[in-house]
Design an enzyme around this catalytic site. Structure first.
Site, PDB file in Angstrom:
ATOM      1  CG  ASN A 212      -0.236   0.000   2.418  1.00  0.00           C
ATOM      2  OD1 ASN A 212       0.528   0.840   2.793  1.00  0.00           O
ATOM      3  ND2 ASN A 212      -0.556  -1.076   3.149  1.00  0.00           N
ATOM      4  CG  ASP A 281      -7.304  -4.981   6.445  1.00  0.00           C
ATOM      5  OD1 ASP A 281      -6.821  -4.841   7.615  1.00  0.00           O
ATOM      6  OD2 ASP A 281      -7.668  -3.940   5.891  1.00  0.00           O
ATOM      7  N   PRO A 309      -3.587 -11.504  10.671  1.00  0.00           N
ATOM      8  CG  PRO A 309      -1.533 -11.852  12.003  1.00  0.00           C
ATOM      9  CD  PRO A 309      -2.223 -11.982  10.541  1.00  0.00           C
ATOM     10  CE  LYS A 345      -8.461  -2.007  14.159  1.00  0.00           C
ATOM     11  NZ  LYS A 345      -7.266  -2.660  13.402  1.00  0.00           N
TER      12      LYS A 345
END
Ligand code: C5P
Length: 404
Positions: A212, A281, A309, A345
């Site tokens: 990315n 992801d 993960p 999270k």
């Protein structure tokens, strides 16, 4: 370097005799570019290696070389010059000058300035490896440290004399970083900070992969700011083209799984975890062990993805987690998604980037999400912002009152 991070600082840059004097031209440029004013003072020996004219041009101030300089009306250059200074930096610091400092000698302008100072003193040694290892030098350096003098370096490596070993002066950039670090408040002294930064790279075959647009700049700036705030910093970095911040321990990884494993190994020793990395992801289930080829029938390759993960969530779920800070880049509705992500999270603080358009740029603007609400920080270059974020994190540590 952050914009004008040394603005308002006045330094005496004391140069003593050594071939490393050539590095001080660049150091002067770095210091003045960061907003510091630099008053150069040279020993007679230093002027044999680089001229006062060069140093005057770079610092924009007349250079002092003698205690008998008639430009100082009261003839007390050693007092007048040192009273204006926020710090004296001796670079390069020769064997002889370290010995003089250790014994409080004052037989020329620079040594007298040091003895008469009422500001911090930093020395940047530069000498042949045998001179550095000489027991007398080592005794002198130990004495300087005991006297509260900061000793920066030396480095190890090839020396001007052709030998290899300890004693090289730190490079100008490293010297600059050490000086900039010296001036930062030590709000994370005694803390251990673990960070992730950069993208991850998920291979498809031996030559291709998915990654990315994260440059790693924000994470690296945070690692630098945490180190400058006095923390011991461990930076787990994905593939980026950035230099390791001075004084930071760096571990390079490629994939999300490797980043996860590196973080899980290191995390038990840490007080703070900051997940800045843009972790992929998904990864492909089966990485091809050979380069995937185009076929005659033009069949397109297909990949099955599996989820990676979630490193941040995994750290936050530990029985005794460090203080966890997440980052989020959203393409829209950051106000909604930021808080939702923080809760999902289970982290006390989540920092939302205002738009993925900040990827690779030097500036950024963020919102802090926490249980009490959201706070926007002003747009700034990533180093200034990193410093502000480290201050925000330090304030929120469970035992922040213990920090002086
Ligand atoms: O879910 P999202 O990727 O938007 O969350 C961003 C935050 O979670 C960042 O702090 C990032 O470093 C962390 N993260 C992680 N592991 C993942 C995905 C994201 O630690 N697999």
């Amino acid at each position: 370097m952050a914009t004008a991070e040394l603005a308002g600082k006045h330094l005496i840059l004391g140069m003593t005799g050594g071939i490393a004097c050539y590095k001080i031209a660049e150091l002067t440029r770095l210091l003045t570019k960061a907003g510091a004013t630099v008053q150069v003072a040279m020993t007679e020996a230093a002027t044999q290696f680089i001229t006062p004219v060069t140093m005057q041009a770079l610092s924009g101030r007349p250079v002092y070389t003698s205690q008998w300089d008639t430009r100082i009306p009261n003839n007390m250059a050693h007092i007048d010059l040192s009273r204006e200074a926020d710090a004296i930096v001796i670079a390069p610091a020769s064997t002889d000058f370290l010995a003089k400092l250790a014994h409080g000698m004052a037989d020329d302008l620079l040594s007298t300035l040091c003895v008469a100072r009422d500001c911090p003193l930093l020395v940047v040694p530069a000498m042949n490896r045998q001179m550095w290892m000489n027991p007398a030098t080592q005794r002198n350096v130990a004495q300087l440290r005991a006297d509260g003098i900061e000793v920066l370096g030396p480095d190890s490596g090839a020396q001007a004399c052709g030998e290899v070993g300890d004693g090289r002066m730190l490079e100008p950039e490293a010297t600059y970083e050490a000086i900039a670090s010296f001036f930062q408040p030590k709000i994370l002294a005694g803390r251990r900070v673990l960070l992730t930064a950069g993208p991850t790279f998920e291979p498809l075959d031996p030559v291709r992969g998915i990654t990315n647009r994260s440059s790693g700049k924000m994470g690296f700036a945070l690692a630098r700011a945490a180190q400058q705030a006095g923390a011991a910093v461990h930076l787990v970095a994905g593939p980026v083209a950035l230099d390791t911040p001075w004084g930071v321990f760096r571990e390079d990884v490629q994939t999300a799984q490797q980043m996860h494993d590196a973080v899980m190994r290191a995390v038990p020793d840490h007080d703070i975890f900051i997940g800045v990395a843009a972790v992929a992801d998904w990864r492909v289930d089966q990485v091809s062990d050979h380069k995937i080829k185009k076929t005659a029938d033009k069949a397109l390759p297909t990949f099955t993805f599996v989820e990676n993960p979630d490193i941040l969530a995994a750290v936050a779920k530990l029985p005794h987690p460090p203080f966890c800070v997440g980052f989020a880049a959203e393409s829209g509705d950051l106000e909604v998604h930021g808080e939702e992500k923080r809760v999902r999270k289970s982290v006390p603080l989540l920092i939302g980037n205002l738009g993925p358009q900040t990827f690779g740029l030097d500036d950024n603007e963020v919102i802090l999400f926490e249980a009490e609400g959201a706070t926007r920080l002003p747009r700034a270059d990533k180093h200034t912002l990193a410093r502000a974020l480290i201050a925000e994190i330090a304030k929120r540590l469970p035992d922040a009152s213990l920090i002086s």
